[in-house]
Design a protein around this motif. Structure first.
Motif, PDB file in Angstrom:
ATOM      1  N   VAL A 152       0.836  -1.215   0.000  1.00 46.35           N
ATOM      2  CA  VAL A 152       0.000   0.000   0.000  1.00 46.35           C
ATOM      3  C   VAL A 152       0.862   1.252   0.000  1.00 46.35           C
ATOM      4  CG1 VAL A 152      -1.682   1.311   1.332  1.00 46.35           C
ATOM      5  CG2 VAL A 152      -1.960  -1.165   1.072  1.00 46.35           C
ATOM      6  N   SER A 153       1.963   1.233   0.786  1.00 49.67           N
ATOM      7  CA  SER A 153       2.860   2.408   0.836  1.00 49.67           C
ATOM      8  C   SER A 153       3.528   2.659  -0.512  1.00 49.67           C
ATOM      9  CB  SER A 153       3.929   2.183   1.914  1.00 49.67           C
ATOM     10  OG  SER A 153       3.331   2.025   3.192  1.00 49.67           O
ATOM     11  N   VAL A 154       3.971   1.528  -1.143  1.00 45.78           N
ATOM     12  CA  VAL A 154       4.594   1.686  -2.472  1.00 45.78           C
ATOM     13  C   VAL A 154       3.593   2.224  -3.471  1.00 45.78           C
ATOM     14  CG1 VAL A 154       5.617   0.428  -4.395  1.00 45.78           C
ATOM     15  CG2 VAL A 154       6.334  -0.073  -2.047  1.00 45.78           C
ATOM     16  N   LEU A 155       2.396   1.731  -3.417  1.00 44.08           N
ATOM     17  CA  LEU A 155       1.364   2.207  -4.342  1.00 44.08           C
ATOM     18  C   LEU A 155       1.043   3.677  -4.089  1.00 44.08           C
ATOM     19  CD1 LEU A 155      -0.652   1.547  -6.575  1.00 44.08           C
ATOM     20  CD2 LEU A 155      -2.282   0.818  -4.815  1.00 44.08           C
ATOM     21  N   ALA A 156       0.917   4.036  -2.811  1.00 46.16           N
ATOM     22  CA  ALA A 156       0.629   5.448  -2.498  1.00 46.16           C
ATOM     23  C   ALA A 156       1.781   6.344  -2.929  1.00 46.16           C
ATOM     24  CB  ALA A 156       0.367   5.586  -0.994  1.00 46.16           C
ATOM     25  N   GLY A 157       3.017   5.848  -2.688  1.00 42.61           N
ATOM     26  CA  GLY A 157       4.173   6.638  -3.132  1.00 42.61           C
ATOM     27  C   GLY A 157       4.214   6.803  -4.644  1.00 42.61           C
ATOM     28  N   GLY A 158       3.906   5.704  -5.366  1.00 48.45           N
ATOM     29  CA  GLY A 158       3.884   5.793  -6.826  1.00 48.45           C
ATOM     30  C   GLY A 158       2.837   6.783  -7.319  1.00 48.45           C
ATOM     31  N   LEU A 159       1.653   6.734  -6.661  1.00 50.38           N
ATOM     32  CA  LEU A 159       0.608   7.684  -7.047  1.00 50.38           C
ATOM     33  C   LEU A 159       1.035   9.122  -6.784  1.00 50.38           C
ATOM     34  CD1 LEU A 159      -2.596   5.818  -5.761  1.00 50.38           C
ATOM     35  CD2 LEU A 159      -1.855   6.136  -8.134  1.00 50.38           C
ATOM     36  N   ILE A 160       1.687   9.339  -5.650  1.00 45.09           N
ATOM     37  CA  ILE A 160       2.144  10.697  -5.322  1.00 45.09           C
ATOM     38  C   ILE A 160       3.182  11.175  -6.329  1.00 45.09           C
ATOM     39  CG2 ILE A 160       3.379  12.064  -3.621  1.00 45.09           C
ATOM     40  CD1 ILE A 160       2.009  10.389  -1.447  1.00 45.09           C
ATOM     41  N   VAL A 161       4.144  10.267  -6.651  1.00 42.45           N
ATOM     42  CA  VAL A 161       5.180  10.638  -7.636  1.00 42.45           C
ATOM     43  C   VAL A 161       4.559  10.922  -8.994  1.00 42.45           C
ATOM     44  CG1 VAL A 161       7.180   9.755  -8.883  1.00 42.45           C
ATOM     45  CG2 VAL A 161       7.012   9.408  -6.420  1.00 42.45           C
ATOM     46  N   ALA A 162       3.596  10.068  -9.388  1.00 42.36           N
ATOM     47  CA  ALA A 162       2.943  10.281 -10.682  1.00 42.36           C
ATOM     48  C   ALA A 162       2.186  11.609 -10.707  1.00 42.36           C
ATOM     49  CB  ALA A 162       1.999   9.117 -10.971  1.00 42.36           C
ATOM     50  N   MET A 163       1.492  11.913  -9.618  1.00 44.05           N
ATOM     51  CA  MET A 163       0.771  13.183  -9.558  1.00 44.05           C
ATOM     52  C   MET A 163       1.744  14.361  -9.587  1.00 44.05           C
ATOM     53  SD  MET A 163      -2.186  12.282  -6.743  1.00 44.05           S
ATOM     54  CE  MET A 163      -2.763  13.978  -6.754  1.00 44.05           C
ATOM     55  N   TRP A 164       2.850  14.256  -8.850  1.00 44.82           N
ATOM     56  CA  TRP A 164       3.844  15.347  -8.849  1.00 44.82           C
ATOM     57  C   TRP A 164       4.480  15.523 -10.225  1.00 44.82           C
ATOM     58  CZ3 TRP A 164       4.960  19.517  -6.496  1.00 44.82           C
ATOM     59  CH2 TRP A 164       6.213  20.107  -6.650  1.00 44.82           C
ATOM     60  N   TYR A 165       4.741  14.390 -10.889  1.00 49.96           N
ATOM     61  CA  TYR A 165       5.306  14.458 -12.232  1.00 49.96           C
ATOM     62  C   TYR A 165       4.322  15.118 -13.192  1.00 49.96           C
ATOM     63  CZ  TYR A 165       7.492  12.930 -16.574  1.00 49.96           C
ATOM     64  OH  TYR A 165       8.076  12.895 -17.821  1.00 49.96           O
ATOM     65  N   ALA A 166       3.051  14.787 -13.048  1.00 46.81           N
ATOM     66  CA  ALA A 166       2.032  15.403 -13.904  1.00 46.81           C
ATOM     67  C   ALA A 166       1.933  16.902 -13.644  1.00 46.81           C
ATOM     68  CB  ALA A 166       0.676  14.720 -13.662  1.00 46.81           C
ATOM     69  N   ARG A 184       2.734  19.870 -16.241  1.00 44.80           N
ATOM     70  CA  ARG A 184       1.770  20.945 -16.465  1.00 44.80           C
ATOM     71  C   ARG A 184       2.436  22.308 -16.292  1.00 44.80           C
ATOM     72  NH1 ARG A 184      -2.980  21.943 -19.051  1.00 44.80           N
ATOM     73  NH2 ARG A 184      -4.111  23.631 -18.017  1.00 44.80           N
ATOM     74  N   MET A 185       3.250  22.448 -15.233  1.00 48.31           N
ATOM     75  CA  MET A 185       3.944  23.713 -14.988  1.00 48.31           C
ATOM     76  C   MET A 185       4.945  24.012 -16.102  1.00 48.31           C
ATOM     77  SD  MET A 185       4.587  23.366 -10.872  1.00 48.31           S
ATOM     78  CE  MET A 185       5.540  24.879 -10.806  1.00 48.31           C
ATOM     79  N   MET A 186       5.646  22.979 -16.588  1.00 51.38           N
ATOM     80  CA  MET A 186       6.603  23.170 -17.684  1.00 51.38           C
ATOM     81  C   MET A 186       5.881  23.596 -18.957  1.00 51.38           C
ATOM     82  SD  MET A 186       9.161  19.932 -17.031  1.00 51.38           S
ATOM     83  CE  MET A 186      10.035  20.223 -18.558  1.00 51.38           C
ATOM     84  N   ALA A 187       4.719  22.985 -19.223  1.00 47.94           N
ATOM     85  CA  ALA A 187       3.963  23.375 -20.413  1.00 47.94           C
ATOM     86  C   ALA A 187       3.469  24.816 -20.304  1.00 47.94           C
ATOM     87  CB  ALA A 187       2.789  22.415 -20.611  1.00 47.94           C
ATOM     88  N   THR A 188       3.008  25.183 -19.094  1.00 44.20           N
ATOM     89  CA  THR A 188       2.551  26.570 -18.884  1.00 44.20           C
ATOM     90  C   THR A 188       3.693  27.554 -19.056  1.00 44.20           C
ATOM     91  OG1 THR A 188       0.877  25.768 -17.334  1.00 44.20           O
ATOM     92  CG2 THR A 188       1.415  28.111 -17.264  1.00 44.20           C
ATOM     93  N   GLN A 189       4.870  27.209 -18.490  1.00 48.57           N
ATOM     94  CA  GLN A 189       6.029  28.101 -18.620  1.00 48.57           C
ATOM     95  C   GLN A 189       6.494  28.201 -20.070  1.00 48.57           C
ATOM     96  OE1 GLN A 189       7.214  29.916 -16.081  1.00 48.57           O
ATOM     97  NE2 GLN A 189       8.520  30.950 -17.582  1.00 48.57           N
ATOM     98  N   GLN A 190       6.409  27.064 -20.790  1.00 42.82           N
ATOM     99  CA  GLN A 190       6.788  27.086 -22.204  1.00 42.82           C
ATOM    100  C   GLN A 190       5.851  27.995 -23.001  1.00 42.82           C
ATOM    101  OE1 GLN A 190       9.479  25.599 -23.311  1.00 42.82           O
ATOM    102  NE2 GLN A 190       9.186  26.250 -25.437  1.00 42.82           N
ATOM    103  N   THR A 191       4.570  27.937 -22.653  1.00 39.45           N
ATOM    104  CA  THR A 191       3.614  28.816 -23.324  1.00 39.45           C
ATOM    105  C   THR A 191       3.927  30.282 -23.025  1.00 39.45           C
ATOM    106  OG1 THR A 191       1.911  27.108 -23.145  1.00 39.45           O
ATOM    107  CG2 THR A 191       1.175  29.349 -23.599  1.00 39.45           C
ATOM    108  N   ARG A 192       4.249  30.561 -21.752  1.00 39.86           N
ATOM    109  CA  ARG A 192       4.621  31.932 -21.388  1.00 39.86           C
ATOM    110  C   ARG A 192       5.882  32.374 -22.121  1.00 39.86           C
ATOM    111  NH1 ARG A 192       3.801  31.725 -14.771  1.00 39.86           N
ATOM    112  NH2 ARG A 192       1.514  31.499 -14.797  1.00 39.86           N
ATOM    113  N   ASN A 193       6.861  31.468 -22.226  1.00 40.20           N
ATOM    114  CA  ASN A 193       8.096  31.811 -22.945  1.00 40.20           C
ATOM    115  C   ASN A 193       7.820  32.124 -24.410  1.00 40.20           C
ATOM    116  OD1 ASN A 193       9.551  31.406 -20.601  1.00 40.20           O
ATOM    117  ND2 ASN A 193      10.162  29.311 -21.117  1.00 40.20           N
ATOM    118  N   GLU A 194       6.942  31.353 -25.014  1.00 41.28           N
ATOM    119  CA  GLU A 194       6.596  31.623 -26.418  1.00 41.28           C
ATOM    120  C   GLU A 194       5.912  32.984 -26.554  1.00 41.28           C
ATOM    121  OE1 GLU A 194       4.221  28.377 -27.640  1.00 41.28           O
ATOM    122  OE2 GLU A 194       5.904  26.923 -27.747  1.00 41.28           O
ATOM    123  N   ILE A 195       5.022  33.288 -25.599  1.00 42.33           N
ATOM    124  CA  ILE A 195       4.356  34.596 -25.638  1.00 42.33           C
ATOM    125  C   ILE A 195       5.373  35.723 -25.467  1.00 42.33           C
ATOM    126  CG2 ILE A 195       2.694  36.076 -24.457  1.00 42.33           C
ATOM    127  CD1 ILE A 195       1.109  33.571 -23.751  1.00 42.33           C
TER     128      ILE A 195
END
Length: 222
Positions: free
Chosen positions: A27-41, A45-56
């Motif tokens: 359960v801990s490994v699964l919860a950790g994986g979910l947390i890492v996956a959410m943080w990576y997502a 998202r933040m990188m895509a937003t910053q890339q959009t700002r850089n293009e603007i």
């Protein structure tokens, strides 16, 4: 009656604890994986937003660069037009300079002195003529230096004795042949000097504004 449990209950409890531990680890490994996956997502998202700002920002920078180029070209065109305007104004001013020069020479020439030649080279004017005495030449120099509106910085080039070769011996008077150099002011310099002389400070200190060429008295040469 006494009942005795002969089954290996300790082994069963140990197995249950082991199973509970592995379940907790899973359960801990699964919860950790979910947390890492959410943080990576979130990071993506933040990188895509910053890339959009850089293009603007890059688009805005390119637009500003184009506007700066247009402004630079406009400034160059304005400078060129100003240079042409100054050239036209200088031509119009230079067209009137001989009138100012002759009027000023007539005004500042004392009695007993007459001019024979006037040569102008830009703002430098060379004047030659005859005078009855050295004092007349000195007076002419003082007039052009102190009283003249359009002339300044007089400089005596040479002065030498000459004789009026007349048929009548009584008319053979001793004269002085002289040549001098003087600078001719431009109208802008004359206007600046007049404004400075007519300022409240100049009036309070008793400094009189220079006399204009049109209102200067005309003296006749002998």
């Amino acid at each position: 009656m006494i009942l005795i449990n002969l089954l290996p209950h300790r082994e069963e409890k140990r197995q249950l604890r082991k199973q509970a531990f592995f379940v907790g680890v899973g359960v801990s490994v699964l919860a950790g994986g979910l947390i890492v996956a959410m943080w990576y997502a979130v990071q993506l998202r933040m990188m895509a937003t910053q890339q959009t700002r850089n293009e603007i920002l890059n688009s805005a920078i390119h637009k500003l660069d184009d506007e700066i180029k247009d402004v630079s070209a406009l400034k160059a065109e304005i400078d060129s037009l100003k240079a042409r305007q100054r050239a036209v104004e200088d031509l119009q001013t230079d067209r009137n300079m001989p009138v100012y020069l002759l009027n000023e020479l007539v005004s500042q020439t004392p009695e007993g002195l007459y001019l024979t030649a006037i040569h102008q080279n830009g703002q430098t004017v060379t004047v030659s003529g005859f005078a009855q005495t050295n004092e007349r030449v000195s007076e002419f120099l003082r007039n052009t230096n102190n009283k003249s509106t359009w002339l300044e910085h007089p400089e005596l080039i040479e002065i030498k004795a000459a004789t009026n070769n007349s048929k009548d011996a009584r008319d053979n008077k001793r004269l002085f042949d002289f040549a001098m150099r003087v600078s001719l002011k431009r109208p802008g310099e004359v206007s600046s000097a007049a404004s400075a002389a007519s300022a409240p400070g100049a009036a309070a200190s008793g400094v009189k504004p220079p006399q204009s060429a049109a209102s200067a008295p005309v003296k006749s040469g002998a």
